[in-house]
Write an enzyme that holds these catalytic residues in place. Structure first.
Site, PDB file in Angstrom:
ATOM      1  CG  ASP A 146      -4.561  29.155  14.429  1.00  0.00           C
ATOM      2  OD1 ASP A 146      -3.688  29.962  14.139  1.00  0.00           O
ATOM      3  OD2 ASP A 146      -4.247  27.892  14.884  1.00  0.00           O
ATOM      4  CG  HIS A 217      -0.177  29.852  15.019  1.00  0.00           C
ATOM      5  ND1 HIS A 217      -1.271  29.156  15.410  1.00  0.00           N
ATOM      6  CD2 HIS A 217       0.605  29.149  15.721  1.00  0.00           C
ATOM      7  CE1 HIS A 217      -1.337  28.700  16.569  1.00  0.00           C
ATOM      8  NE2 HIS A 217      -0.111  28.561  16.590  1.00  0.00           N
ATOM      9  CB  SER A 535       0.368  25.339  18.113  1.00  0.00           C
ATOM     10  OG  SER A 535       0.078  26.499  18.863  1.00  0.00           O
TER      11      SER A 535
END
Ligand SMILES: *[C@@H]1O[C@H](CO)[C@@H](O)[C@H](O)[C@H]1NC(C)=O
Ligand SMILES: *[C@@H]1O[C@H](CO)[C@@H](O)[C@H](O)[C@H]1NC(C)=O
Ligand SMILES: *[C@@H]1O[C@H](CO)[C@@H](O)[C@H](O)[C@H]1NC(C)=O
Ligand SMILES: *[C@@H]1O[C@H](CO)[C@@H](O)[C@H](O)[C@H]1NC(C)=O
Ligand SMILES: *[C@@H]1O[C@H](CO)[C@@H](O)[C@H](O)[C@H]1NC(C)=O
Length: 761
Positions: A146, A217, A535
């Site tokens: 990620d 994220h 996600s």
């Protein structure tokens, strides 16, 4: 207006970037991923690294390659693929294609990136079920590919963590604002990959060149999967409680491949390649490539190598719903996870002057209370001039339901004190709940109540109280409107997605230096953030897979996936079919929710599993008519055996395609047949009977109807026939269920059956 919708916001960046052709400046040089046949490596080379380097230098064009590393080589891969990535001119590429051992090549592309309470909603309990059975995931290593990690976050503290497993071969790489002492017994590895991005033309600038997450994220997804316990976590008072990941005792290794929302295929492959050789047990990938065939999809290719090594790979569907066939990662050997919303509402309470209180949906990070002010109704929201005359009051107005974004932004730029917006009956979606001014979303019914009060009262007033959290609203879960749907373009015969997991309004850790939103134009910061997207659902499933790996070390990745799918919930907490918010609250079809909503405790003891391994996937690839080279790019094996091709993978779900017809032509009817083998994974002997939930217009048959297992690991096979009785119109999707139920009613093994006339464009 920076509305907060995690993946979507990243996509805008990516879409803009992807619109630029791969080679912008005058040169015809591009980065390519190159697959090679290892069995063709001349004996003179001791190692594939030197073979690849020699192959490339034989074609050197010094002027073109001056700026890059050794002969234009970017990454050499050891596990994920047999091959490398390199900068090549079209001339060099055509030369390379004639080289002995060359299999295939395709240009590098940019990838699409797509909780205090969610564990309770998933019924994880410290004293019974999967948590104690797995020792909270102790000893399992989860690799998250990620945007890196913010190591100072409390979710990565090592208190209570066991020693790093001796089999671990990873590293904690140093770089900008990151040194190796930042790893510990929780965060056991951190690596970063950006040579592919930096080799692009023009290169993508990298400011913080290290595993440190500057966007948020990766910190959010990794803490959702395996975060340690953090007491007193909350987001500006919203969603308070103890935050923890799904597998709080599993170790974490991060592989940073995404930089400012951008990631290159070559770097994603390099990250997964390293995760495999470092020794992770589970790989979590909240990103995906749209519209690629399996043999060119780096996630499909790298995940195949991972699967062969027994590594479980969990991926997200993307956020392009609610249309059909929008999902990515529809790959037969990974878990594909869509997003659901759960039973927590982040709310604003509207107290009217007459004592009535109304709960509205809102996440606003400014002052917690907007004190009592006059409230007015202004009809349509779209007239800024008229709104500016309102002054310091709360405005109720109606926006175009299809473009509420612009209504909210018009009111946000008017000089009013606050705004209330009416949503269509099925709601507005979590994306619009983030406000940069005191605002909230109200239902049509509540809007009528408020407007009636305004008309009736000589001096109507209201007060807004933000930072309210409502748990257990009546109905949950539902399929999120934004989650991408099946069927899978890249493999239509395997029903995707596999399941849904919590994805909306998920609370998890966030980098201190990345803003979590805005109040007006002022950025605000917090160690936690609440965001939404598939996600966020993927790491929930990755964490649960880690728990299952700990509880059942002998299960294959397909067995773990089967256990999660066949025990998923197809009914909500009111006993009705899970609704689809992307389809007016109608019951969700398996093309939206797969087998249903993840139920971790039931997955611990599924009764039967549908297993599959490399040989089964190979037969599928053969039947899909891939060429020998294309199959070899995926399997890395020159042992190409297509003697028994089959589209009928031993998968715990069924999808049958029929052509659309009309009653006079009689087209579209017929029978589809499926073969499956199930394995008993419970101790002792069991007898199961088939139970079918019918599909209107079809008849379903199972043969045999009864399966007897003498002992654990016994296998039994059966046949399912789906027969169309009447013609179906174009684009129709209908579904039923096959459930194997044991005679003590301890196990119910559910599989969705979809019949459709959907056609791919
Ligand atoms: C690494 O960073 C920590 C915290 O910033 C610091 O205390 C330590 O001295 C650094 N170690 C090295 C080897 O640079
Ligand atoms: C907006 O409101 C103002 C004042 O009420 C009015 O004069 C004007 O015509 C309106 N504009 C539109 C486009 O409706
Ligand atoms: C985070 O922000 C602080 C304060 O602005 C700054 O001193 C620090 O260098 C930043 N850290 C990183 C890694 O950018
Ligand atoms: C190919 O696979 C089939 C079963 O799928 C097996 O019976 C056969 O022996 C294999 N052939 C070779 C050459 O490996
Ligand atoms: C039904 O199918 C027949 C044969 O394909 C075709 O001639 C006819 O036009 C179709 N009717 C309708 C209403 O689509």
């Amino acid at each position: 207006m920076a509305r907060h919708y995690c993946s979507l916001r990243l996509w805008f960046v990516l879409l803009a970037a992807a619109a630029v052709p791969f080679t912008t400046v005058s040169s015809d040089v591009d980065t390519y991923i190159v697959h090679m046949d290892m069995s063709a490596m001349p004996a003179a080379f001791a190692h594939h690294h030197s073979w690849f380097a020699a192959t490339l230098s034989a074609m050197a064009e010094p002027s073109h390659l001056a700026t890059t590393t050794c002969h234009g080589l970017i990454h050499v891969y050891d596990h994920a693929i047999h091959g490398f990535s390199a900068r090549l001119s079209t001339h060099q590429l055509s030369q390379l294609q004639k080289t002995h051992g060359f299999l295939s090549a395709y240009p590098d592309r940019l990838v699409k990136l797509d909780t205090t309470h969610s564990y309770e909603f998933l019924h994880l309990n410290p004293s019974s079920g999967l948590w104690p059975a797995s020792n909270f995931g102790e000893g399992v290593i989860v690799g998250v590919v990620d945007s890196g990690v913010w190591p100072e976050s409390e979710s990565y503290r090592e208190n209570g963590m066991p020693q790093v497993p001796s089999r671990w071969k990873g590293a904690c790489e140093e770089g900008t604002a990151f040194n190796s002492s930042m790893c510990n017994r929780k965060l056991i590895g951190a690596r970063y990959f950006n040579r592919g991005l930096r080799a692009r033309d023009p290169p993508v600038p990298i400011s913080v060149n290290s595993p440190r997450d500057m966007g948020g994220h990766g910190t959010h997804t990794s803490s959702t999967a395996v975060g340690n316990y953090v007491r007193g976590a909350s987001f500006f008072g919203y969603a308070p409680g103890t935050a923890r990941g799904m597998a709080p005792r599993a170790h974490l290794a991060v592989y940073k491949v995404s930089w400012g929302g951008r990631a290159a295929t070559s770097d994603v492959l390099a990250g997964i390649d390293k995760a495999i050789s470092d020794g992770v047990d589970v790989i979590s990938l909240s990103l995906g490539f749209d519209d690629v065939h399996l043999h060119k999809d780096p996630i499909a290719i790298a995940a195949y190598a991972a699967m062969e090594k027994g590594i479980f790979v969990s991926t997200s569907t993307g956020n392009d719903g609610p249309d059909f066939s929008t999902l990515h990662n529809g790959i037969p050997w990974v878990l594909t996870v869509g997003a659901a919303s759960f039973d927590r509402e982040l709310a604003c309470v509207v107290d009217l002057g007459d004592g009535t209180s109304i709960v509205a949906a809102s996440v606003y990070l400014g002052e917690p209370v907007l004190e009592e002010l006059p409230i007015v109704f202004k009809g349509a929201c779209d007239n800024l001039t008229s709104l500016n005359r309102v002054g310091h009051k709360i405005v109720v107005c109606k926006g175009d339901p299809d473009d509420l974004d612009s209504a909210i932004s018009i009111v946000g730029s008017a000089r009013v004190a606050g705004g209330l917006f009416t949503c269509p009956t099925e709601g507005c979606g979590v994306r619009l709940e983030r406000f940069e001014f005191p605002g909230a979303l109200i239902s049509p019914q509540d809007a009528r109540t408020i407007i009636k009060y305004i008309h009736r009262s000589p001096a109507p007033t209201a007060r807004l109280r933000f930072r309210q959290t409502r748990v257990r609203k009546k109905q949950a879960p539902s399929v999120a409107e934004y989650t991408s749907r099946g069927p899978s373009h890249s493999c239509p015969n395997v029903l995707k997605p596999d399941l849904v997991a919590p994805g909306s309004q998920v609370l998890a850790s966030w980098p201190q230096n990345a803003s979590v939103g805005f109040v007006g134009t002022r950025p605000v910061h917090s160690p936690f953030n609440v965001i939404s997207g598939s996600s966020m659902s993927c790491p929930h499933a990755s964490g649960v897979a880690a728990l299952l790996r700990a509880a059942h070390p002998d299960w294959s990745p397909a067995a773990i996936r089967s256990a999660m799918m066949t025990t998923a919930d197809s009914l909500d907490n009111t006993g009705k079919p899970i609704p689809d918010r992307g389809n007016s609250g109608e019951p969700a079809t398996p093309l939206a929710m797969g087998s249903g909503h993840l139920n971790p405790n039931r997955a611990l003891d599924p009764g039967l599993i549908y297993d599959a391994g490399a040989g089964d996937y190979m037969r599928l690839l053969c039947a899909m008519k891939f060429s020998k080279q294309q199959i070899q790019a995926i399997t890395r094996s020159s042992n190409h055996n297509c003697s028994s091709p089959s589209l009928d993978l031993n998968y715990p779900s069924f999808i049958a395609y029929f052509s659309a017809g009309n009653s006079s032509s009689g087209a579209g009817t017929g029978v589809r047949e499926f073969q499956r083998t199930v394995t008993n994974v419970a101790d002792g002997s069991w007898t199961y009977a088939a139970r079918l939930t019918p599909i209107e217009g079809f008849s379903l048959h199972v043969e045999p109807h009864k399966l007897v297992f003498k002992e654990k690991h016994d296998k039994q096979s059966f046949k399912l026939l789906v027969e169309s009785k009447a013609v179906m119109e174009k684009g129709k999707v209908v579904h039923g269920w096959l459930s194997w139920v044991d005679d003590q009613s301890k196990h119910v093994v559910n599989s969705p059956i979809v019949a459709t006339t959907f056609t791919f464009v």
